[in-house]
Design a protein around this motif. Structure first.
Motif, short mmCIF file in Angstrom:
data_model
loop_
_atom_site.label_atom_id
_atom_site.label_comp_id
_atom_site.label_asym_id
_atom_site.label_seq_id
_atom_site.Cartn_x
_atom_site.Cartn_y
_atom_site.Cartn_z
N ALA A 30 0.80 -1.22 0.00
CA ALA A 30 0.00 0.00 0.00
C ALA A 30 0.84 1.28 0.00
CB ALA A 30 -0.95 -0.01 1.18
N LEU A 31 1.81 1.36 0.92
CA LEU A 31 2.58 2.61 1.02
C LEU A 31 3.49 2.82 -0.19
CD1 LEU A 31 3.40 2.72 4.83
CD2 LEU A 31 1.74 4.10 3.55
N ASP A 32 4.03 1.72 -0.68
CA ASP A 32 4.87 1.80 -1.86
C ASP A 32 4.04 2.25 -3.08
OD1 ASP A 32 7.40 1.22 -3.36
OD2 ASP A 32 6.05 -0.20 -4.36
N PHE A 33 2.81 1.76 -3.12
CA PHE A 33 1.87 2.11 -4.19
C PHE A 33 1.63 3.62 -4.22
CE2 PHE A 33 -2.49 2.28 -5.98
CZ PHE A 33 -2.36 1.44 -7.07
N VAL A 34 1.47 4.21 -3.01
CA VAL A 34 1.24 5.65 -2.89
C VAL A 34 2.53 6.41 -3.21
CG1 VAL A 34 0.77 7.52 -1.25
CG2 VAL A 34 -0.64 5.45 -1.23
N ARG A 35 3.63 5.93 -2.63
CA ARG A 35 4.91 6.60 -2.80
C ARG A 35 5.27 6.75 -4.28
NH1 ARG A 35 8.00 3.05 0.13
NH2 ARG A 35 6.91 3.49 2.06
#
Ligand SMILES: [Zn+2]
Length: 168
Positions: free
Chosen positions: A9-14
Motif C-alpha cells: 500500500a505505502l509503496d503504491f502511494v509513494r
C-alpha cells in the motif's frame, strides 16, 4: 483463472501508482450472495496519492451494472454501481484508531500485502442499498399476481352461493 491483486500500500502511494481493470462478478464470492445472477463484471480504478495534509490515501472507483433481488417480490432489479471512495492508509495501530475516531475519514491499515480485490468487494457491499425494491410497485410482479389470486378466491364462494340462491 483470475489472480489476486496484492499491493504494498505505502509503496503504491509513494510511487503514485494506479491500477485499472475489470473483475468478473464470478470472482467476488461475498458479493455474489447479494446478486440474482453473477454474469458480467465490474470496472475499477485504484489510485495512490497523498491528500492535502500529506497523508497516504487510496482513491477507488468501481462501476458496473449488477442484478440485486427486490425485497418485496424477489425478482431482479438492475442496479447501477457507481462507488467512489477514499481510504486513508494508517501506518500503525495508533494512527488507525485516531482515524477511526474521525467520522469524516475512512481508514484501513497500510498493509504491504493489501488485497485490492477484497477491498473493492468490501466497498461495493458497503455501498449496496439495505433493502432494494422496485421503485414502481407495478414492477413487482408476484405481489400483483397475489392480489389477483386473492380476489379470485374471495369471489368464488360468493358466485357459487349466488347461483344456488338463483336456482331456488
Ligand atoms: Zn419488486
Amino acid at each position: 483463472m483470475f489472480d489476486q491483486l496484492v499491493i504494498d500500500a505505502l509503496d503504491f502511494v509513494r510511487s503514485g501508482k494506479s491500477l485499472q481493470g475489470n473483475v468478473p462478478l464470478l470472482n467476488l464470492e461475498r458479493l455474489r450472495d447479494y446478486l440474482t445472477n453473477s454474469a458480467g463484471e465490474l470496472a475499477y480504478l485504484v489510485t495512490g496519492l497523498l491528500d492535502e495534509r500529506d497523508r497516504p490515501l487510496l482513491k477507488m472507483s468501481v462501476n458496473g451494472i449488477i442484478d440485486l433481488s427486490c425485497q418485496r417480490c424477489l425478482e431482479k432489479i438492475e442496479y447501477t454501481l457507481d462507488v467512489k471512495t477514499a481510504l486513508l492508509l494508517a501506518r500503525n495501530e495508533d494512527e488507525l484508531s485516531r482515524y477511526d475516531e474521525d467520522m469524516f475519514v475512512d481508514a484501513i491499515y497500510a498493509s504491504n500485502e493489501l488485497d485490492i480485490l477484497a477491498l473493492i468487494e468490501d466497498e461495493v457491499i458497503l455501498s449496496l442499498p439495505v433493502s432494494p425494491r422496485h421503485e414502481d410497485t407495478a414492477g413487482c410482479h408476484p405481489s400483483t399476481g397475489t392480489g389477483i389470486h386473492e380476489a379470485a378466491v374471495k369471489e368464488h364462494p360468493f358466485t357459487v352461493l349466488a347461483s344456488l340462491k338463483q336456482s331456488h
